[in-house]
Each structure stands twice: as structure tokens, then as C-alpha cells.
Design a protein around this motif. Sequence first.
Motif, mmCIF file in Angstrom:
data_model
loop_
_atom_site.group_PDB
_atom_site.id
_atom_site.type_symbol
_atom_site.label_atom_id
_atom_site.label_comp_id
_atom_site.label_asym_id
_atom_site.label_seq_id
_atom_site.Cartn_x
_atom_site.Cartn_y
_atom_site.Cartn_z
ATOM 1 N N ILE A 1 38.955 52.073 51.998
ATOM 2 C CA ILE A 1 39.980 51.044 51.876
ATOM 3 C C ILE A 1 39.382 49.641 51.923
ATOM 4 C CG2 ILE A 1 40.444 51.137 54.364
ATOM 5 C CD1 ILE A 1 42.945 50.266 51.556
ATOM 6 N N TYR A 2 38.344 49.444 52.734
ATOM 7 C CA TYR A 2 37.733 48.118 52.835
ATOM 8 C C TYR A 2 37.017 47.736 51.537
ATOM 9 C CZ TYR A 2 38.809 47.932 57.814
ATOM 10 O OH TYR A 2 39.465 47.892 59.019
ATOM 11 N N ILE A 3 36.372 48.717 50.917
ATOM 12 C CA ILE A 3 35.734 48.451 49.621
ATOM 13 C C ILE A 3 36.800 48.141 48.576
ATOM 14 C CG2 ILE A 3 34.375 49.475 47.760
ATOM 15 C CD1 ILE A 3 32.852 51.066 49.865
ATOM 16 N N THR A 4 37.903 48.874 48.626
ATOM 17 C CA THR A 4 38.977 48.670 47.654
ATOM 18 C C THR A 4 39.519 47.255 47.706
ATOM 19 O OG1 THR A 4 39.618 50.994 47.846
ATOM 20 C CG2 THR A 4 41.217 49.498 46.862
ATOM 21 N N VAL A 5 39.798 46.742 48.918
ATOM 22 C CA VAL A 5 40.428 45.420 49.015
ATOM 23 C C VAL A 5 39.443 44.286 48.728
ATOM 24 C CG1 VAL A 5 42.168 46.230 50.640
ATOM 25 C CG2 VAL A 5 40.064 45.231 51.518
ATOM 26 N N ILE A 6 38.164 44.606 48.602
ATOM 27 C CA ILE A 6 37.186 43.598 48.192
ATOM 28 C C ILE A 6 36.914 43.680 46.697
ATOM 29 C CG2 ILE A 6 34.779 42.845 48.398
ATOM 30 C CD1 ILE A 6 34.857 43.784 51.306
ATOM 31 N N VAL A 7 36.658 44.875 46.205
ATOM 32 C CA VAL A 7 36.219 45.044 44.813
ATOM 33 C C VAL A 7 37.376 44.940 43.829
ATOM 34 C CG1 VAL A 7 35.122 46.615 43.176
ATOM 35 C CG2 VAL A 7 34.243 46.431 45.519
ATOM 36 N N ILE B 1 40.271 42.358 39.123
ATOM 37 C CA ILE B 1 41.483 41.733 38.581
ATOM 38 C C ILE B 1 41.209 40.282 38.191
ATOM 39 C CG2 ILE B 1 43.847 41.025 39.128
ATOM 40 C CD1 ILE B 1 43.993 43.502 40.958
ATOM 41 N N TYR B 2 40.450 39.557 39.023
ATOM 42 C CA TYR B 2 40.096 38.172 38.676
ATOM 43 C C TYR B 2 39.381 38.119 37.330
ATOM 44 C CZ TYR B 2 40.752 37.316 43.748
ATOM 45 O OH TYR B 2 41.236 37.230 45.029
ATOM 46 N N LEU B 3 38.456 39.050 37.117
ATOM 47 C CA LEU B 3 37.707 39.072 35.860
ATOM 48 C C LEU B 3 38.617 39.414 34.684
ATOM 49 C CD1 LEU B 3 34.442 40.864 37.087
ATOM 50 C CD2 LEU B 3 34.735 38.437 36.560
ATOM 51 N N CYS B 4 39.562 40.330 34.911
ATOM 52 C CA CYS B 4 40.500 40.706 33.839
ATOM 53 C C CYS B 4 41.339 39.523 33.390
ATOM 54 C CB CYS B 4 41.409 41.835 34.309
ATOM 55 S SG CYS B 4 40.622 43.453 34.422
ATOM 56 N N LYS B 5 41.633 38.604 34.311
ATOM 57 C CA LYS B 5 42.483 37.467 33.973
ATOM 58 C C LYS B 5 41.853 36.541 32.945
ATOM 59 C CE LYS B 5 45.785 36.119 35.084
ATOM 60 N NZ LYS B 5 46.985 36.242 34.234
ATOM 61 N N PHE B 6 40.542 36.625 32.756
ATOM 62 C CA PHE B 6 39.918 35.822 31.707
ATOM 63 C C PHE B 6 40.322 36.319 30.325
ATOM 64 C CE2 PHE B 6 37.060 34.754 35.205
ATOM 65 C CZ PHE B 6 36.833 33.400 34.983
ATOM 66 N N VAL B 7 40.748 37.590 30.258
ATOM 67 C CA VAL B 7 41.081 38.197 28.964
ATOM 68 C C VAL B 7 42.586 38.406 28.808
ATOM 69 C CG1 VAL B 7 40.705 40.179 27.461
ATOM 70 C CG2 VAL B 7 38.849 39.353 28.930
ATOM 71 N N VAL B 8 43.215 38.968 29.840
ATOM 72 C CA VAL B 8 44.645 39.294 29.763
ATOM 73 C C VAL B 8 45.429 38.192 30.463
ATOM 74 C CG1 VAL B 8 46.400 41.036 30.179
ATOM 75 C CG2 VAL B 8 44.015 41.723 29.867
ATOM 76 N N VAL B 9 46.187 37.428 29.702
ATOM 77 C CA VAL B 9 46.853 36.246 30.239
ATOM 78 C C VAL B 9 48.048 36.617 31.112
ATOM 79 C CG1 VAL B 9 48.046 34.108 29.660
ATOM 80 C CG2 VAL B 9 46.087 34.865 28.287
ATOM 81 N N SER B 10 48.898 37.505 30.630
ATOM 82 C CA SER B 10 50.141 37.843 31.326
ATOM 83 C C SER B 10 49.866 38.445 32.708
ATOM 84 C CB SER B 10 50.956 38.836 30.493
ATOM 85 O OG SER B 10 52.005 39.398 31.246
#
Length: 465
Positions: free
Chosen positions: A354-360, A365-374
Amino acid sequence: MKHKKLIAGIVGIVLGVIITFFIPTPHGLTHAGMIVLASLVTANIFWIFNVIPSFATGLLMLSSWVVLGAVKFEIAYQIFSTTTMWIIIGGLGLGAAATKTGLIKRIALKIMTFFPANFRGQTLALFTAGTIIAPMIPSAHPKTAMSTPIAKGISNALGYKPFGKGSSGLFLAALWGFFVTEASFLSATAQNYAFKGLLPAKAQAQLNWGNWFIMMIPWTIIILIGGYFLLTFLFKPKDDKPVSREFISKQLDELGPMSREEKITAAVILVAIVFWILESVFNIPAAVTAIIGVSVLVALKVLIPEDFKTRLSWNTIIFIGTVMALGNVMQSAGLTTWLRRILAPAISPIIGNIYITVIVLPIIIYLCKFVVVSLISTGTLITIGLLPFFSQMSFSPAIIAIIVTTSVNVWLLSYMNAPILTGSAAVQDSMASRGAMAKSSIGYMFLNIIGLLICVPLWQLMGIA
């Protein structure tokens, strides 16, 4: 590129056709699964490049499943008869009444009168007002459109120059209070219901209004306290002396006495929130509470039929419904089982702790936002990617919805966040510099991960992690 949308549309359709009709069905996947996979590839391209309106893409995706025989109509469109869709409609109706009557603006201005008329005081006021108002309006755009002009008026009254430290800081304080804190309350934005609707039924049941609020308490505290100190550190002017509260008093005087419609709306929303919190006690579904509330407002003529045409974002409602349909259909077509086997080497290490999940996961998601705007599209794609692994997680999939909803709200670059663009447009793009926006977003991205990490012990106590 001038014809970018057209090219993207053609590429999306061609890829969908190739996957459906020309690529042999992989071992372990049915042809129905291939059709759903093909439609998802095409839809993602359409959503990323905004080839046509998002809700139209979603409807075409659902229709393609029926036309090509992947699933029956009843399965493809089943989501539109669920309680999740009706609470979104009801919640947006309540929010429309709160905005129409001026109740939200009155609450915000009244709260500001209790704080010093300087940068620190009004930053804290905007944080407080936004957090109180957040659960009342399940749509980000009206909140950002309403809050940033108030911040601009305060900035002008305090004598801050456009794009200066003080102006940028107050603009971001309005967004932080009214928009960022949406993740703290289930009813604060329709996208929370969208992400919840993609989860298995058991996980959805864990995310009622009260549980969501409790799960997010540590995160909310970190975001508010950390955000306040971040903005004051970055943007507080050197001379931060209090001035007259004349601007706020003038705005309240213009509103006049509280109207009958405001009083009715306030009472209805307050009762609705109480029933949402105590949903398990009263045994009344949240959707029924929302619909009854809207019906009362219509009966008392606070809302009129025309408001349902102009004040409810039906394209957003339909879009959310289409993306939520993916969960059941992917399982029905056997796509989730196949994807689980294919993606396991990459996904299993992330969800194994769970700790790895909430970090990675937030970083992904931050990286995805460079491509997927919505915001909704980003969260949907991430959730769908993890859908095949829900049964293997050592923690409840409910946590995935929480991580997704907090992590899609980034604004490192202006195009990444449509509600913030709305807030900026409401003040003619005259308050915050690009550098200020980027710095505050980076700060939020770090605070978000810290807040999620601090939530983990609470989630463990609740038995969901």
C-alpha cells in the motif's frame, strides 16, 4: 497542426478496425473482448485529441459494443439506470440551485468578514470558504468561475499588481480552497462518483459519504495546512498590512437580505448532507435523497424547468455514464482476465504494498496528465488499467478511487486542468503568472503524496488497507 483532430480521428478508427477484424484473437481472449479493446483504443485517441465531444465518443463506444455483438444493449447501457447516475444528476441539481440563488457567494463573502483583510487572512478565508462550500456543488467549473472573481476583488482592494506575488497567491488560494478540496468530499465533484462507479460493488459500498470523508481527514488536514504555508511562503507580499474590508462589505450589501430561495436551498442542502452522512442509519440511498431534494426545490419554484436545460451539464453526465459502463462490460467480455495476465509483471510490484502504491501511482497519474487533458478521462484510464488486479490487491480497491481523485488535479501546465482554465478566464487571465501556477502545482503534487501516506494508518484501522 491544423488538421490534428482529423488525423487523430482517422488513426483511431483505423486502429479500431484493425484490432477488431484483422488481428487474430490472442489466446485467452474472446472476440467480444477484442471488440471492447478495439473500441477502448479508439475512444482513448478520440478523448486525448478531443476529436469530437467526449460524451459523443462515449456513446459511440457503447453503441459499437451492441452493433458488433460484444454485449447486449441492456449490459452496455445498464449504468444509466444505476443509483450512481441519479445521485450525479441530483447533486448537480442541488448545486445549480445554490449557484443560481447566490447562496454560495453569500456564504463565501460572509466567511471572509471573519478574517483579517491582508494576504494571510484572506488566503485563510478562501481556504475556509472553499472547504465549507465544496460538498454543496458537485461541479468544479462553477466553483472556480465564482471564486476567482472574489479573489480578484480582494487583490484589487489590497492593492496587489496583476501577476505579482499577492495577486497570484490569492488566485491560487481561491482554487486551492474551492477546487483542490473537492477530493475531501464524495459530493464535491461528479468525477468522484465516476471513479467510484468503476469499482466492484463491495468497494463502492465502502465509499459512502461518511466513509469517504473519514478516509480523507488526514489528507485534508495536510493539504489545507501544507497548502496555506506553501502559498504564504511563495507569494506573501513583503508589506502585508491589513486594509479596509470595504470590498467584501460592498459585495454583501449588493446581495441584500437573504432571499426566500436562498433559505430554502440552504435548508434542502443541509438536510441532504445529513442524510448522506447517515445513509446507512436511515437506509435511504444517497441518490434518492438528492432527487427528493431537487424535487422539493422544483415544487417550491427555486428551480424551474429552464434551469434543467441551462444549468445542468448534461454532456458531462452522459460522458461519466459512458466511462463507468466500461467496468462491467470489460468483465462481461473477459477482457479484465486477459489484461491481468498480460500486465501482471508491470502492475503487481506497484500494488503489492500500500505504501508503494500511494507513492508510485500518483506519479504515474501526474505523467499521464501531460498527454490526457481531461481529469475524468485520466482517472478512468488509470482505474480501468488496474481493474483486472482489484481481486489481487491486499487492500480495498476503494483506495484506488481516492488516489485517482486526488492525483488528477494537477496544473503544472495550463492545459492540464480545464476547471482552472475556467477560473482563469473568469478574471481575464489577469492574476497568476505561469511560474506561480507551476510552483504551486509542484507543491501540491508533493503534499498529495504526503497526505496519502499519512492516510494509510487510518485506512488500516478501518480495515480497508
